[in-house]
Design an enzyme around this catalytic site. Structure first.
Site, short mmCIF file in Angstrom:
data_model
loop_
_atom_site.label_atom_id
_atom_site.label_comp_id
_atom_site.label_asym_id
_atom_site.label_seq_id
_atom_site.Cartn_x
_atom_site.Cartn_y
_atom_site.Cartn_z
N SER A 74 -6.68 -9.43 6.73
CA SER A 74 -6.02 -9.67 8.04
C SER A 74 -5.41 -11.03 8.06
O SER A 74 -5.61 -11.95 8.96
CB SER A 74 -7.27 -9.69 9.01
N LYS A 81 0.82 -1.24 0.02
CA LYS A 81 0.04 -0.04 -0.11
C LYS A 81 0.99 1.31 0.04
O LYS A 81 1.94 1.35 -0.60
CB LYS A 81 -1.12 -0.15 1.23
N GLU A 93 -9.97 -0.27 -1.63
CA GLU A 93 -9.43 0.77 -1.07
C GLU A 93 -9.63 1.95 -2.14
O GLU A 93 -9.89 3.22 -2.06
CB GLU A 93 -7.92 0.97 -0.36
N GLU A 136 -11.60 -10.25 -1.17
CA GLU A 136 -11.10 -9.49 -0.27
C GLU A 136 -12.35 -8.83 0.46
O GLU A 136 -12.86 -7.89 0.06
CB GLU A 136 -10.08 -8.48 -0.42
P1 PGA Z 1 -4.62 -6.46 5.38
O1 PGA Z 1 -4.89 -6.13 3.75
O2 PGA Z 1 -3.93 -7.81 5.20
O3 PGA Z 1 -3.85 -5.48 6.19
O4 PGA Z 1 -6.07 -6.95 5.93
C1 PGA Z 1 -5.22 -6.76 3.02
C2 PGA Z 1 -5.65 -5.94 1.71
O5 PGA Z 1 -5.95 -5.08 1.75
O6 PGA Z 1 -5.08 -6.45 0.46
#
Ligand code: PGA
Length: 260
Positions: free
Chosen positions: A221, A19, A106, A175
């Site tokens: 997560s 990210k 996101e 996801e």
């Molecule tokens: P996370 O994010 O492992 O922090 O939950 C996963 C993602 O957004 O691809």
């Protein structure tokens, strides 16, 4: 007489989605080096790192040397031209990028990315010969045993207009939005159910060959303790994970890759 059932598992894949992290190039280098060092001991798993655009060039050569693949976190759908601030799939390919994350929640939720934009990006990525990692997932948790219909809709819209075998090497990351960055992952059963539903949806629109050859993975997560539970053992369910927060810790991410 017993039946011999031959079941072909796809090679698992683990993708680090950094990210908008880390803040400096030297931190990014340190993290990258630690991951590639640890990943040397990982066999039979594709390890992919998706850093910010600004660090991709730095990792170009090393990724070839260390058998780690490079992904971008997004791209634009046009080939070139007057699109200030955008980055084309060809530019990414020329930097040694092999995979592109498309339609992360996101971006869909905070940056106005629509299903139509996701569809255009998928087509552009495929045309350039890169592998798309399409992200889909429902916003609110459904009741137990319910399959989130919005996920099927996202898959259909993202893959609309593709030729039958165009997406056969593609990846779809299930996801659930409520599981991302919350420390509350889906259950293995819930994620498996969604993965099977995704594969069925692809079968309906692009046929059996593509449905059988694409990889469906889980994200939300994932950490070193739970990663193995998101790999389906004896069905074509989940075949890897997309890891956000835990991928910023090299040891943890390497543990995840080892555990799958
Ligand atoms: P996370 O994010 O492992 O922090 O939950 C996963 C993602 O957004 O691809």
């Amino acid at each position: 007489m017993s039946h011999l059932c031959i079941f072909v598992m796809a090679k698992a894949i683990v993708i680090a989605n950094w990210k908008m992290n880390p803040e400096t190039a030297s931190e990014a280098k340190r993290l990258f080096r630690a991951v590639v060092k640890g990943a040397r001991g990982v066999k039979n798993v594709d390890v992919v790192i998706a850093p910010s655009f600004v660090y991709l060039n730095m990792f170009h050569v090393s990724s070839f040397r260390f058998h780690v693949k490079l992904a971008a976190q997004d791209c634009f759908w046009e080939e070139k031209g007057a699109y200030t601030g955008e980055i084309s799939p060809a530019m990414l390919k020329n930097l040694g990028v092999t995979h592109v994350i498309i339609g992360h929640s996101e971006r869909r939720m905070h940056l106005g990315e629509t299903d139509e934009m996701v569809n255009k990006k998928i087509k552009a990525v495929l045309k350039t010969g890169l592998t798309p990692i399409l992200c889909v997932g429902e916003r609110v948790r459904e009741r137990a045993n319910e399959i989130p219909a919005s996920v099927g809709e996202q898959v259909k819209k993202a893959l609309a207009g593709l030729k039958k075998n165009e997406f056969k090497n593609g990846i779809i990351a299930y996801e659930p939005v409520w599981a991302i960055g919350t420390g509350m992952p889906d259950t293995a059963e819930g994620a498996t159910r969604a993965a099977l539903y995704i594969r069925k949806t692809v079968r309906d629109i692009l046929g059996g060959k593509t449905a059988d050859s694409l990889r469906v993975i889980y994200g939300g997560s994932v950490n070193a303790k739970n990663a193995a539970s998101f790999i389906s053992k004896d069905i074509r369910g989940m075949e890897g994970s997309l890891v956000g927060g835990a991928s910023l810790d090299a040891d943890e991410f390497v543990q995840i890759a080892k555990s799958v």
